[in-house]
Design a protein around this motif. Structure first.
Motif, PDB file in Angstrom:
ATOM      1  N   ALA A   1      36.763  29.321   9.994  1.00  0.00           N
ATOM      2  CA  ALA A   1      36.526  28.072  10.728  1.00  0.00           C
ATOM      3  C   ALA A   1      35.137  27.534  10.396  1.00  0.00           C
ATOM      4  O   ALA A   1      34.298  28.240   9.830  1.00  0.00           O
ATOM      5  N   GLU A   2      34.953  26.266  10.769  1.00  0.00           N
ATOM      6  CA  GLU A   2      33.619  25.669  10.636  1.00  0.00           C
ATOM      7  C   GLU A   2      32.696  26.257  11.701  1.00  0.00           C
ATOM      8  O   GLU A   2      33.106  26.491  12.834  1.00  0.00           O
ATOM      9  N   GLY A   3      31.452  26.493  11.302  1.00  0.00           N
ATOM     10  CA  GLY A   3      30.464  26.981  12.255  1.00  0.00           C
ATOM     11  C   GLY A   3      29.711  25.830  12.886  1.00  0.00           C
ATOM     12  O   GLY A   3      30.278  24.767  13.157  1.00  0.00           O
ATOM     13  N   ASP A   4      28.426  26.030  13.098  1.00  0.00           N
ATOM     14  CA  ASP A   4      27.596  25.007  13.738  1.00  0.00           C
ATOM     15  C   ASP A   4      26.451  24.599  12.818  1.00  0.00           C
ATOM     16  O   ASP A   4      26.093  25.319  11.876  1.00  0.00           O
ATOM     17  N   ILE A   5      25.891  23.460  13.107  1.00  0.00           N
ATOM     18  CA  ILE A   5      24.698  23.009  12.392  1.00  0.00           C
ATOM     19  C   ILE A   5      23.491  23.778  12.931  1.00  0.00           C
ATOM     20  O   ILE A   5      23.275  23.852  14.137  1.00  0.00           O
TER      21      ILE A   5
ATOM     22  N   GLY B   1      29.502  18.495  -0.607  1.00  0.00           N
ATOM     23  CA  GLY B   1      30.295  19.691  -0.348  1.00  0.00           C
ATOM     24  C   GLY B   1      30.606  19.954   1.110  1.00  0.00           C
ATOM     25  O   GLY B   1      31.098  21.022   1.456  1.00  0.00           O
ATOM     26  N   MET B   2      30.357  18.990   1.986  1.00  0.00           N
ATOM     27  CA  MET B   2      30.623  19.178   3.406  1.00  0.00           C
ATOM     28  C   MET B   2      32.049  18.750   3.757  1.00  0.00           C
ATOM     29  O   MET B   2      32.576  17.800   3.187  1.00  0.00           O
ATOM     30  N   SER B   3      32.660  19.460   4.714  1.00  0.00           N
ATOM     31  CA  SER B   3      33.991  19.099   5.185  1.00  0.00           C
ATOM     32  C   SER B   3      33.890  17.915   6.142  1.00  0.00           C
ATOM     33  O   SER B   3      32.823  17.608   6.674  1.00  0.00           O
ATOM     34  N   GLN B   4      35.034  17.269   6.390  1.00  0.00           N
ATOM     35  CA  GLN B   4      35.046  16.138   7.315  1.00  0.00           C
ATOM     36  C   GLN B   4      34.662  16.570   8.721  1.00  0.00           C
ATOM     37  O   GLN B   4      33.989  15.835   9.450  1.00  0.00           O
ATOM     38  N   GLY B   5      35.091  17.786   9.117  1.00  0.00           N
ATOM     39  CA  GLY B   5      34.733  18.281  10.432  1.00  0.00           C
ATOM     40  C   GLY B   5      33.234  18.450  10.594  1.00  0.00           C
ATOM     41  O   GLY B   5      32.670  18.128  11.654  1.00  0.00           O
ATOM     42  N   MET B   6      32.565  18.945   9.540  1.00  0.00           N
ATOM     43  CA  MET B   6      31.118  19.134   9.634  1.00  0.00           C
ATOM     44  C   MET B   6      30.394  17.791   9.617  1.00  0.00           C
ATOM     45  O   MET B   6      29.354  17.628  10.260  1.00  0.00           O
TER      46      MET B   6
ATOM     47  N   ARG C   1      22.360   2.291   5.993  1.00  0.00           N
ATOM     48  CA  ARG C   1      21.959   1.474   4.843  1.00  0.00           C
ATOM     49  C   ARG C   1      22.013   2.335   3.581  1.00  0.00           C
ATOM     50  O   ARG C   1      21.849   3.569   3.641  1.00  0.00           O
ATOM     51  N   ASP C   2      22.223   1.688   2.449  1.00  0.00           N
ATOM     52  CA  ASP C   2      22.144   2.403   1.173  1.00  0.00           C
ATOM     53  C   ASP C   2      20.740   2.982   1.015  1.00  0.00           C
ATOM     54  O   ASP C   2      19.742   2.306   1.296  1.00  0.00           O
ATOM     55  N   GLY C   3      20.674   4.236   0.605  1.00  0.00           N
ATOM     56  CA  GLY C   3      19.385   4.897   0.460  1.00  0.00           C
ATOM     57  C   GLY C   3      19.045   5.801   1.623  1.00  0.00           C
ATOM     58  O   GLY C   3      18.147   6.640   1.504  1.00  0.00           O
ATOM     59  N   ASP C   4      19.734   5.657   2.782  1.00  0.00           N
ATOM     60  CA  ASP C   4      19.558   6.618   3.871  1.00  0.00           C
ATOM     61  C   ASP C   4      19.961   8.002   3.359  1.00  0.00           C
ATOM     62  O   ASP C   4      20.841   8.128   2.491  1.00  0.00           O
ATOM     63  N   SER C   5      19.361   9.050   3.899  1.00  0.00           N
ATOM     64  CA  SER C   5      19.637  10.397   3.395  1.00  0.00           C
ATOM     65  C   SER C   5      19.699  11.405   4.534  1.00  0.00           C
ATOM     66  O   SER C   5      19.241  11.134   5.653  1.00  0.00           O
ATOM     67  N   PHE C   6      20.265  12.567   4.234  1.00  0.00           N
ATOM     68  CA  PHE C   6      20.350  13.643   5.218  1.00  0.00           C
ATOM     69  C   PHE C   6      20.248  14.985   4.499  1.00  0.00           C
ATOM     70  O   PHE C   6      20.608  15.122   3.332  1.00  0.00           O
ATOM     71  N   THR C   7      19.738  15.966   5.215  1.00  0.00           N
ATOM     72  CA  THR C   7      19.697  17.351   4.764  1.00  0.00           C
ATOM     73  C   THR C   7      20.180  18.211   5.922  1.00  0.00           C
ATOM     74  O   THR C   7      19.713  18.052   7.050  1.00  0.00           O
ATOM     75  N   VAL C   8      21.142  19.098   5.651  1.00  0.00           N
ATOM     76  CA  VAL C   8      21.786  19.870   6.706  1.00  0.00           C
ATOM     77  C   VAL C   8      21.835  21.346   6.323  1.00  0.00           C
ATOM     78  O   VAL C   8      22.183  21.696   5.199  1.00  0.00           O
ATOM     79  N   ILE C   9      21.465  22.208   7.273  1.00  0.00           N
ATOM     80  CA  ILE C   9      21.690  23.649   7.158  1.00  0.00           C
ATOM     81  C   ILE C   9      22.761  23.996   8.185  1.00  0.00           C
ATOM     82  O   ILE C   9      22.595  23.738   9.375  1.00  0.00           O
ATOM     83  N   TYR C  10      23.887  24.554   7.737  1.00  0.00           N
ATOM     84  CA  TYR C  10      24.996  24.819   8.654  1.00  0.00           C
ATOM     85  C   TYR C  10      25.694  26.128   8.291  1.00  0.00           C
ATOM     86  O   TYR C  10      25.523  26.662   7.197  1.00  0.00           O
TER      87      TYR C  10
END
Length: 480
Positions: free
Chosen positions: A264-268, A220-225, A244-253
């Motif tokens: 507009a997009e905010g910040d991370i 659900g993240m935009s390209q800008g984020m 690599r396949d299996g790498d992961s991320f978690t983001v609060i923005y």
């Protein structure tokens, strides 16, 4: 006339009659039962085809007469007398000559700036002149700074009179305030309206299966984020070579909303990226000087002292090597840098803060720049198509453009030759251990750990636990 002639004439008539009867014998046979004679016994009616035709014609005439007679009768009816109405006098309130029109009834024209448009283009598109633009600039006062650097998708609202004259204009003074200029003859008024601004927080998690952008879009993240996420970790992760396949991320923005609508997009706020088993973190923190920065869990700035890669490239065309067959010279020769293939004209950035030590032509390297960052560390950039404006001895900041990709010197195609030097000796830019930046001062570090790291880290861990629980439940259902 003689009797003989009469007999002959009668014989001819009889002959003609017999001839006609023979010629039309089929008619006489078919119509022999027709008779209007009242003599003799009357036979019962038999409905032959002729009688059906006559009966149908009669019914049709009867139906048509029933349709036309009422219409004819209505047309001949005299026009009705008009109904009488009684007129009552009503007292209406007097209209004020100075009353302003209701705001909701005003017809504001919303114009969105298109790429390449200027203010004069926008005014002329509304039938306004450069004199009108000057009137607006003069009336805008302190808000006229918004006209100096207009950008695509920025909005200007015009209020025009019935004769096409300019009655008012609205525009964004800044992100949270809108300026309104109104004209009444030669007089102008300026008002500033504050706009309700709010940030809404989102949490996203993704696992790499094909690309970072695909995983982020699924989350659900935009390209800008996504670009902001990659920009945070670009000092530690090469998003072209290292994913690599299996790498992961978690983001609060955050996303920014104005007057209840997305703006507009905010910040991370906080982010975690796991790349090939290595965990990297970033937390936003307001420093003592009032500016925000992003720091790892130990309080060190995410922005490292050096960029790992100083150019946006398409591929590595040649790696660091002590023995490489030179593509032009045709003999084994050490290649003490990394070549990043990129289109001609691609900007080249300074890998870190420093001073330009050399700028000019160097044999084999073509257009060449050397930046001295400290007593022991320098970086070098070769094969540029052209230089930026900086001079020898001038200070440059990390990320500043110092030149553009080319193929000057001994090169078979456009690329950047990049070297990282320690005490004058070239080291592999991809594997060299870059110096760590200094952590926050003690007082700020304590506040950073208590106000940022602990609460946000708890949220990230909760998010990871929920994801693992969901994955476990999904695997259990699949097994069933």
């Amino acid at each position: 006339m003689g009797e003989g002639e009469q007999i002959a004439r009668a014989a001819r008539k009889q002959a003609i009659r017999r001839k006609a009867q023979r010629r039309h014998m089929h008619f006489y046979e078919r119509c022999a039962h027709w008779s209007f004679s009242r003599l003799g016994e009357v036979e019962p009616i038999r409905w032959h085809r002729e009688r059906w035709i006559l009966a149908g014609t009669a019914l049709l005439l009867t139906a048509l007469s029933g349709f036309f007679l009422p219409a004819w009768a209505s047309a001949m009816r005299p026009a009705p007398e008009p109904a009488a109405h009684t007129l009552l006098p009503l007292t209406l309130p007097k209209a004020s000559l100075n009353a302003a029109p209701a705001r909701g009834m005003e017809d504001w024209r919303v114009v969105q700036v298109q790429p390449g448009q200027t203010l004069s283009d926008i005014f002329q598109s509304q039938g306004l002149s450069l004199a009108d633009l000057q009137r607006v600039m003069d009336a805008a006062g302190a808000a006229k700074g918004a006209f100096h650097n207009i950008r695509p998708h920025q909005e200007f609202d015009f209020l025009l009179g019935s004769d096409g004259s300019l009655k008012g204009i609205r525009f964004d003074k800044d992100e949270a305030n809108r300026a309104v200029v109104r004209f009444d003859g030669d007089k102008s008024t300026l008002t500033v309206q504050s706009r309700a601004m709010e940030t809404r927080e989102h949490v996203a998690h993704g696992t790499i299966t094909s690309s970072l952008y695909a995983a982020a879009a699924k989350a659900g993240m935009s390209q800008g984020m996504v670009g902001k996420l990659a920009d945070l970790f670009k000092y530690d992760i090469d998003f072209v070579q290292d994913l690599r396949d299996g790498d992961s991320f978690t983001v609060i923005y955050d996303d920014v909303y104005r007057d209840g609508s997305y703006y507009a997009e905010g910040d991370i706020v906080a982010a975690e990226f796991v790349n090939q088993g290595h965990r990297f973190t970033a937390y936003r923190f307001r420093k003592a000087d009032g500016h925000y920065g992003w720091f790892s869990e130990d309080g060190r700035p995410i922005q490292k002292s050096f960029l790992r890669i100083p150019v946006d490239f398409t591929r590595i065309s040649s790696r660091f090597s002590t023995a490489r067959m030179h593509p032009i010279l045709g003999r084994m020769r050490a290649h003490k840098g990394v070549d990043y293939a990129a289109p001609s004209g691609t900007p080249i950035h300074a890998a870190g803060d420093g001073v330009i030590k050399f700028k000019g032509w160097m044999r084999g390297y073509g257009n060449f720049v050397v930046i001295q960052h400290s007593k022991t560390i320098s970086t070098a950039y070769g094969h540029m198509s052209r230089f930026a404006a900086e001079r020898v001895g001038q200070h440059v900041s990390q990320g500043q453009v110092i030149g553009f990709v080319g193929m000057t010197g001994l090169a078979t195609g456009p690329h950047l030759h990049y070297e990282f030097r320690v005490n004058g000796v070239q080291r592999d830019p991809q594997t060299v251990t870059l110096p760590k930046p200094q952590p926050l001062p003690a007082a700020q570090l304590a506040r950073f750990e208590s106000q940022v790291v602990r609460p946000q880290l708890a949220r990230l861990k909760t998010m990871d636990a929920n994801i693992k629980l969901a994955q476990l439940g999904s695997a259990t259902r699949n097994d069933d």
